[in-house]
Scaffold this active site. Structure first.
Site, PDB file in Angstrom:
ATOM      1  N   ASP A  33       0.821  -1.213   0.000  1.00 52.61           N
ATOM      2  CA  ASP A  33       0.000   0.000   0.000  1.00 52.61           C
ATOM      3  C   ASP A  33       0.854   1.261   0.000  1.00 52.61           C
ATOM      4  OD1 ASP A  33      -1.847  -1.878   0.272  1.00 52.61           O
ATOM      5  OD2 ASP A  33      -2.692  -1.180   2.184  1.00 52.61           O
ATOM      6  N   ALA A  34       1.956   1.215   0.779  1.00 54.24           N
ATOM      7  CA  ALA A  34       2.787   2.413   0.934  1.00 54.24           C
ATOM      8  C   ALA A  34       3.307   2.892  -0.426  1.00 54.24           C
ATOM      9  CB  ALA A  34       3.953   2.129   1.865  1.00 54.24           C
ATOM     10  N   GLU A  35       3.687   1.931  -1.278  1.00 53.87           N
ATOM     11  CA  GLU A  35       4.239   2.300  -2.579  1.00 53.87           C
ATOM     12  C   GLU A  35       3.130   2.877  -3.466  1.00 53.87           C
ATOM     13  OE1 GLU A  35       7.111   2.558  -3.699  1.00 53.87           O
ATOM     14  OE2 GLU A  35       7.064   2.343  -5.881  1.00 53.87           O
ATOM     15  N   TYR A  36       1.949   2.267  -3.412  1.00 50.88           N
ATOM     16  CA  TYR A  36       0.813   2.769  -4.187  1.00 50.88           C
ATOM     17  C   TYR A  36       0.471   4.195  -3.741  1.00 50.88           C
ATOM     18  CZ  TYR A  36      -3.824   2.981  -6.300  1.00 50.88           C
ATOM     19  OH  TYR A  36      -4.915   3.357  -7.034  1.00 50.88           O
ATOM     20  N   SER A  82     -12.814   9.849   2.342  1.00 47.20           N
ATOM     21  CA  SER A  82     -11.636   9.153   2.863  1.00 47.20           C
ATOM     22  C   SER A  82     -10.954  10.075   3.858  1.00 47.20           C
ATOM     23  CB  SER A  82     -10.718   8.736   1.727  1.00 47.20           C
ATOM     24  OG  SER A  82     -10.064   9.859   1.228  1.00 47.20           O
ATOM     25  N   LEU A  83      -9.766   9.711   4.287  1.00 48.16           N
ATOM     26  CA  LEU A  83      -9.095  10.452   5.361  1.00 48.16           C
ATOM     27  C   LEU A  83      -7.711  10.898   4.926  1.00 48.16           C
ATOM     28  CD1 LEU A  83      -9.886   8.014   8.299  1.00 48.16           C
ATOM     29  CD2 LEU A  83     -10.757  10.340   8.101  1.00 48.16           C
ATOM     30  N   GLU A 114      -9.927   5.979  17.540  1.00 50.14           N
ATOM     31  CA  GLU A 114     -10.446   4.673  17.106  1.00 50.14           C
ATOM     32  C   GLU A 114      -9.366   3.911  16.359  1.00 50.14           C
ATOM     33  OE1 GLU A 114     -13.703   5.774  14.535  1.00 50.14           O
ATOM     34  OE2 GLU A 114     -14.432   7.266  15.972  1.00 50.14           O
ATOM     35  N   LYS A 116      -7.791   2.116  13.285  1.00 50.54           N
ATOM     36  CA  LYS A 116      -8.087   2.181  11.848  1.00 50.54           C
ATOM     37  C   LYS A 116      -8.098   0.751  11.324  1.00 50.54           C
ATOM     38  CE  LYS A 116      -7.070   4.675   7.631  1.00 50.54           C
ATOM     39  NZ  LYS A 116      -7.287   3.561   6.715  1.00 50.54           N
ATOM     40  N   ASP A 118      -8.376  -2.479   9.139  1.00 49.25           N
ATOM     41  CA  ASP A 118      -7.878  -2.712   7.790  1.00 49.25           C
ATOM     42  C   ASP A 118      -8.812  -3.671   7.059  1.00 49.25           C
ATOM     43  OD1 ASP A 118      -6.233  -2.381   5.689  1.00 49.25           O
ATOM     44  OD2 ASP A 118      -4.576  -3.572   6.479  1.00 49.25           O
ATOM     45  N   ARG A 137     -18.084   1.061  -0.571  1.00 42.67           N
ATOM     46  CA  ARG A 137     -17.795   2.475  -0.762  1.00 42.67           C
ATOM     47  C   ARG A 137     -17.627   2.793  -2.242  1.00 42.67           C
ATOM     48  NH1 ARG A 137     -12.900   5.149  -1.079  1.00 42.67           N
ATOM     49  NH2 ARG A 137     -12.995   7.351  -0.514  1.00 42.67           N
ATOM     50  N   TYR A 226     -18.176   2.913  12.416  1.00 41.72           N
ATOM     51  CA  TYR A 226     -17.362   4.044  12.851  1.00 41.72           C
ATOM     52  C   TYR A 226     -17.996   5.399  12.577  1.00 41.72           C
ATOM     53  CZ  TYR A 226     -15.554   3.577   8.047  1.00 41.72           C
ATOM     54  OH  TYR A 226     -15.437   3.439   6.709  1.00 41.72           O
ATOM     55  N   LYS A 314      -1.202   6.928  10.808  1.00 38.15           N
ATOM     56  CA  LYS A 314      -0.850   5.574  10.353  1.00 38.15           C
ATOM     57  C   LYS A 314       0.363   5.038  11.103  1.00 38.15           C
ATOM     58  CE  LYS A 314      -2.247   4.090   6.501  1.00 38.15           C
ATOM     59  NZ  LYS A 314      -2.645   4.583   5.197  1.00 38.15           N
ATOM     60  N   CYS A 408      29.799 -26.383   0.966  1.00 35.84           N
ATOM     61  CA  CYS A 408      29.688 -25.416   2.057  1.00 35.84           C
ATOM     62  C   CYS A 408      30.426 -24.126   1.700  1.00 35.84           C
ATOM     63  CB  CYS A 408      30.260 -26.014   3.339  1.00 35.84           C
ATOM     64  SG  CYS A 408      30.353 -24.791   4.668  1.00 35.84           S
ATOM     65  N   CYS A 411      33.549 -23.749   4.209  1.00 35.43           N
ATOM     66  CA  CYS A 411      34.709 -24.649   4.275  1.00 35.43           C
ATOM     67  C   CYS A 411      34.850 -25.536   3.040  1.00 35.43           C
ATOM     68  CB  CYS A 411      34.623 -25.529   5.525  1.00 35.43           C
ATOM     69  SG  CYS A 411      33.351 -26.785   5.433  1.00 35.43           S
ATOM     70  N   CYS A 438      26.045 -28.465   5.940  1.00 38.68           N
ATOM     71  CA  CYS A 438      27.461 -28.743   5.741  1.00 38.68           C
ATOM     72  C   CYS A 438      27.783 -29.990   6.558  1.00 38.68           C
ATOM     73  CB  CYS A 438      28.288 -27.549   6.226  1.00 38.68           C
ATOM     74  SG  CYS A 438      30.015 -27.957   6.519  1.00 38.68           S
ATOM     75  N   CYS A 444      34.391 -27.295  10.268  1.00 38.05           N
ATOM     76  CA  CYS A 444      33.982 -26.140   9.460  1.00 38.05           C
ATOM     77  C   CYS A 444      34.058 -24.916  10.374  1.00 38.05           C
ATOM     78  CB  CYS A 444      32.560 -26.344   8.946  1.00 38.05           C
ATOM     79  SG  CYS A 444      31.859 -24.857   8.227  1.00 38.05           S
TER      80      CYS A 444
HETATM   81  S1  IVH Z   1     -13.860   7.425   9.266  1.00 36.17           S
HETATM   82  C1  IVH Z   1     -15.212  10.834   7.002  1.00 36.17           C
HETATM   83  N1  IVH Z   1     -13.037   5.654  11.013  1.00 36.17           N
HETATM   84  O1  IVH Z   1     -10.259   4.161   6.496  1.00 36.17           O
HETATM   85  C2  IVH Z   1     -14.410   9.776   7.622  1.00 36.17           C
HETATM   86  N2  IVH Z   1     -12.561   5.284   8.751  1.00 36.17           N
HETATM   87  O2  IVH Z   1      -8.718   5.993   4.877  1.00 36.17           O
HETATM   88  C3  IVH Z   1     -14.486   8.501   6.905  1.00 36.17           C
HETATM   89  N3  IVH Z   1     -11.386   3.172   8.311  1.00 36.17           N
HETATM   90  O3  IVH Z   1     -12.606   4.494   3.931  1.00 36.17           O
HETATM   91  C4  IVH Z   1     -13.818   7.381   7.532  1.00 36.17           C
HETATM   92  N4  IVH Z   1     -11.286   2.497  10.387  1.00 36.17           N
HETATM   93  O4  IVH Z   1     -12.545   2.283   5.212  1.00 36.17           O
HETATM   94  C5  IVH Z   1     -13.083   5.994   9.734  1.00 36.17           C
HETATM   95  N5  IVH Z   1     -12.415   4.149  12.669  1.00 36.17           N
HETATM   96  C6  IVH Z   1     -12.467   4.507  11.384  1.00 36.17           C
HETATM   97  C7  IVH Z   1     -11.919   3.691  10.378  1.00 36.17           C
HETATM   98  C8  IVH Z   1     -11.980   4.125   9.065  1.00 36.17           C
HETATM   99  C9  IVH Z   1     -10.996   2.202   9.136  1.00 36.17           C
HETATM  100  C10 IVH Z   1     -11.156   3.157   6.855  1.00 36.17           C
HETATM  101  C11 IVH Z   1     -12.406   3.396   6.056  1.00 36.17           C
HETATM  102  C12 IVH Z   1     -12.108   4.606   5.221  1.00 36.17           C
HETATM  103  C13 IVH Z   1     -10.625   4.628   5.228  1.00 36.17           C
HETATM  104  C14 IVH Z   1     -10.105   6.022   5.018  1.00 36.17           C
END
Ligand code: IVH
Length: 780
Positions: A33-36, A82-83, A114, A116, A118, A137, A226, A314, A408, A411, A438, A444
């Site tokens: 994910d980090a690279e993307y 998203s966030l 909260e 996050k 996955d 979503r 959430y 993160k 080996c 040796c 070995c 050895c």
């Molecule tokens: S709140 C407006 N709370 O993270 C806020 N998102 O990177 C919308 N996610 O699409 C998200 N845990 O799939 C919220 N406690 C949490 C979460 C959470 C996981 C995911 C969610 C969102 C993505 C955003």
């Protein structure tokens, strides 16, 4: 704007589209994910600078993927956002400063903290308390209708509890698969010959994308809410208050959600969750921090796709991408040759990593990895970094195959490849894996070095101050050829090495000498036999009771010890077939004062060591438990069995198939093996028959050493020390490892050391080798 920029943009878009498709549509991501995320950030940065270059097909215009054709599309009345992310405390602090400035606020805020989760964001629509629709979503505006699958999620209420809910209520949250459910799911899939999922999130995504709800129903999916989306009647004035209300209506929440005052406490929450991350029953990749007061949220509003009032803090990525620069082969203590990946250093899981274990040849084949490849490496918690997969689309033309060495690397001795069954850590399943070893034992240098470091470590002989550098010098200078040689080192020897002064050399010599008194079980661990750790060593010490007996004990008897299975018995047996290790063992019994040695094997072992057990163990064709019983009752000895004739079998009433199986089995080499086995068992004190006298073991002479304790030390010219010992034991002697005033005689060969001195002190009778043969000659 240059054509260069356009070119970069073009490449980024193509890459993001390709990997986005793999991730969102195929559920088969190739990049971490980090690279993307990084590529996406790069794209966004360029587009921010050159808005004229933004096209409708840019991945920035559509986060997520197209819904699969066959699913009905659902438009979210309120977009699913998203966030923004923060990766360190400074970015988190900057987040708070931004909102404080915007509101001209002086005070800090109360936050909802909260985990996050996955998994996948899902919207659940309740009408009059009934679940009427569930949607993914998708791109935030349009998702897929997955009502049929959401209904199968066990903790999603189909009907709300209690009362007072809005006529239309949209609950938003994350669908995920807990860690234990994920492991079981993968195990089940592998058993059915299906592919394993790469991680719980892919498994959750794959499950929700099923058209047939029967499949989703078999997947251990869970949901935690959430937030609230649409609500026909507004309720609650705080985020936490709303979540608490959802809970009262029967909607599940993560138990980790917490109301927290001020940023310092938010950071403490983050730290706490991070340390407990591996123990949580589900995967998380950070924490989400939200301003709790709804009024404040409303004043802050949104920017682009994300709210200003929330941020995802993160964790350091556990997966990263890097280059495999080379593969080195390291030789361990037991001779096992391990390929080690040499990586371009990369920051992952909170540390910089430049090595990762590739385990063995099978693992290299499984990964299909080549030198020069771009690889994904994972470091979760304190676990050793692993290569997860290869990004094949980034393989350079000059990538080279990884070639396992034929000899080996330390040796040059030949390598033996053994296939072993190992318990897989994650699933506790037995998997076959090959180990290349070995065959040169302590000759050895690499094995010797590792054996010494192991020998002096805390769990073994526990000698302080013998670091790696010193061990290396001791080996290259030729001062130490087995770990036992450490006990012969003098102050003068250490002074020859780098960095030693009189005092430090003296200290080390005494640190070594105080460890000469050792319990038998510790000596056994210190040998460094593969698979023989603390509890196995204790069990062996208790049952076998002496180092010399252990070296002579046949495999068939070793497996009678608790904790010792066929594999470990094989390891012990193989260990003592190496002459360098036998030498080590002899030296050890010479140089150490071993306590806890017993005169005989344990009564427990003797009881289990029945002739029936051996007949059952030998793998004779057609001989299972029933026939093993018949054979042991009839022959009462392996040697007698081995010399049995056709008529003997017939007269015992054995049927013809059994008779011919036995006759085929008894060729010259198995006859020899059987008598060797019986002899070895007898040597360690495991004999079962009293009633059947056997010529080869009979003594006509009176037993010269009956009841007398004899100690052997030094090296002998005419016979191997073990054979002398056996001879003396046959004559009734108890051969002990340590001198006491009860010692009848010390037989001292050449280069006798501390035992000779002690015998002199205690005025014990001392014979040299010549005297020994003279003494024996009178009787033999
Ligand atoms: S709140 C407006 N709370 O993270 C806020 N998102 O990177 C919308 N996610 O699409 C998200 N845990 O799939 C919220 N406690 C949490 C979460 C959470 C996981 C995911 C969610 C969102 C993505 C955003």
């Amino acid at each position: 704007m240059t054509t260069d920029t356009q070119q970069i943009l073009q490449t980024l878009k193509a890459q993001l589209n390709y990997h986005g498709h793999l991730y969102y549509v195929e559920d088969k991501p190739e990049l971490p994910d980090a690279e993307y995320d990084r590529m996406m950030q790069e794209l966004l940065a360029i587009e921010a600078e050159h808005p004229e270059l933004i096209t409708a097909d840019s991945p920035s215009q559509r986060v997520g993927g197209k819904p699969l054709g066959a699913f009905e599309q659902v438009r979210h009345e309120i977009p699913m956002l998203s966030l923004d992310n923060a990766f360190d405390d400074a970015e988190l602090t900057a987040f708070e400063k931004r909102i404080r400035d915007r509101l001209s606020a002086v005070e800090g805020f109360t936050y909802s903290c909260e985990p996050k989760l996955d998994g996948l964001a899902v919207s659940l629509m309740y009408e009059n308390g009934i679940l009427v629709q569930a949607a993914t979503r998708g791109d935030g505006t349009t998702g897929e209708n997955i009502t049929h699958n959401a209904r199968t999620i066990r903790n999603v209420p189909l009907q709300l509890q209690g009362a007072g809910w809005p006529a239309r209520l949209e609950v938003r949250g994350e669908v995920f698969i807990p860690k234990d459910g994920f492991e079981k799911l993968n195990e089940k899939n592998l058993k059915k010959g299906e592919k394993a999922f790469a991680n719980p999130r892919n498994a959750a995504a794959g499950s929700l994308r099923q058209l047939d709800p029967k499949i989703a129903a078999t997947r251990p999916l869970r949901f935690y809410a959430y937030s609230v989306g649409l609500m026909s009647e507004v309720f609650g004035d705080s985020h936490i208050g709303r979540l608490a209300q959802l809970k009262m209506w029967g909607i599940p929440l993560s138990p980790e959600v917490k109301k927290v005052d001020g940023l310092a406490n938010v950071i403490a929450y983050y730290q706490d969750i991070m340390t407990r991350r591996n123990e949580l029953p589900y995967e998380i990749d950070g924490v989400v921090i939200k301003v709790d007061a709804i009024a404040t949220q409303e004043r802050l509003g949104f920017v682009a796709r994300a709210p200003r009032w929330a941020i995802a803090y993160k964790f350091p990525a556990q997966e990263e991408i890097t280059l495999l620069q080379d593969v080195e082969f390291q030789v361990g203590r037991t001779g096992a040759i391990t390929p080690v990946a040499k990586l371009e250093p990369v920051f992952v899981g909170g540390v910089t990593v430049s090595n990762a274990s590739l385990h063995n040849a099978d693992e290299i084949a499984r990964l299909g990895v080549k030198i020069g490849d771009t690889v994904i490496i994972r470091r979760a918690g304190d676990v050793i970094p692993q290569i997860v997969s290869v990004v094949e689309s980034r393989r350079p033309d000059d990538a080279r195959d990884v070639v396992f060495p034929a000899e080996c690397p330390a040796c040059g001795a030949p390598i033996r490849r053994v296939v072993k069954e190992k318990k897989q850590k994650t699933t506790s399943k037995l998997v076959e894996m090959s180990i290349s070893r070995c065959t040169n034992g302590l000759n050895c240098k690499a094995q010797l070095k590792e054996s010494i470091s192991y020998f002096v470590s805390k769990r073994c002989i526990d000698i302080d101050g013998l670091g790696e550098k010193i061990v290396e010098q001791l080996i290259t200078s030729g001062l130490v050829k087995t770990p036992a040689d450490l006990f012969d080192l003098t102050t003068g020897d250490f002074l020859k090495l780098d960095g030693f002064k009189e005092l430090s050399a003296n200290n080390l010599v005494s640190a070594i000498s105080v460890r000469k008194n050792v319990d038998l079980d510790r000596v056994i661990i210190s040998l460094g036999i593969p698979e023989v750790g603390e509890s196995t060593s204790k069990a062996i010490a208790k049952d076998i009771g002496s180092l010399q007996r252990l070296a002579k004990c046949p495999r068939e008897a070793l497996i009678l010890i608790d904790d010792v299975g066929a594999e470990v018995a094989g390891e012990i047996y193989n260990y003592f077939t190496s002459s360098s290790r036998q030498q080590f063992l002899t030296q050890l019994s010479d140089k150490l004062e071993i306590s806890g040695e017993t005169e005989f094997v344990s009564a427990d072992l003797k009881r289990k060591s029945t002739l029936f057990h051996y007949f059952n163990q030998l793998g004779i064709p057609k001989v299972g438990k029933v026939n093993a019983k018949k054979l042991s009752d009839s022959f009462k000895s392996l040697v007698r069995f081995s010399s049995a004739e056709y008529m003997d079998f017939v007269s015992l009433g054995f049927n013809s198939t059994l008779v011919s199986a036995l006759r085929n089995y008894l060729n010259d080499s198995t006859k020899l093996e059987l008598s060797n086995l019986e002899y070895s068992l007898r040597e360690v004190g495991l004999h079962w028959e009293q009633d059947v006298p056997m010529d080869i073991f009979e003594h006509d002479e009176p037993k010269k050493f009956e009841g007398k304790t004899v100690v052997l030390t030094g090296t002998f010219n005419y016979m191997k020390r073990n054979d002398i010992k056996a001879l003396l034991e046959d004559m009734g002697a108890k051969v002990s490892g340590s001198i006491s005033k009860n010692t009848y005689v010390l037989i001292a060969g050449e280069k006798a050391g501390s035992k000779l001195a002690k015998a002199n002190d205690l005025k014990v009778v001392i014979w040299d080798e010549e005297r020994l043969w003279k003494e024996l000659g009178e009787n033999q």
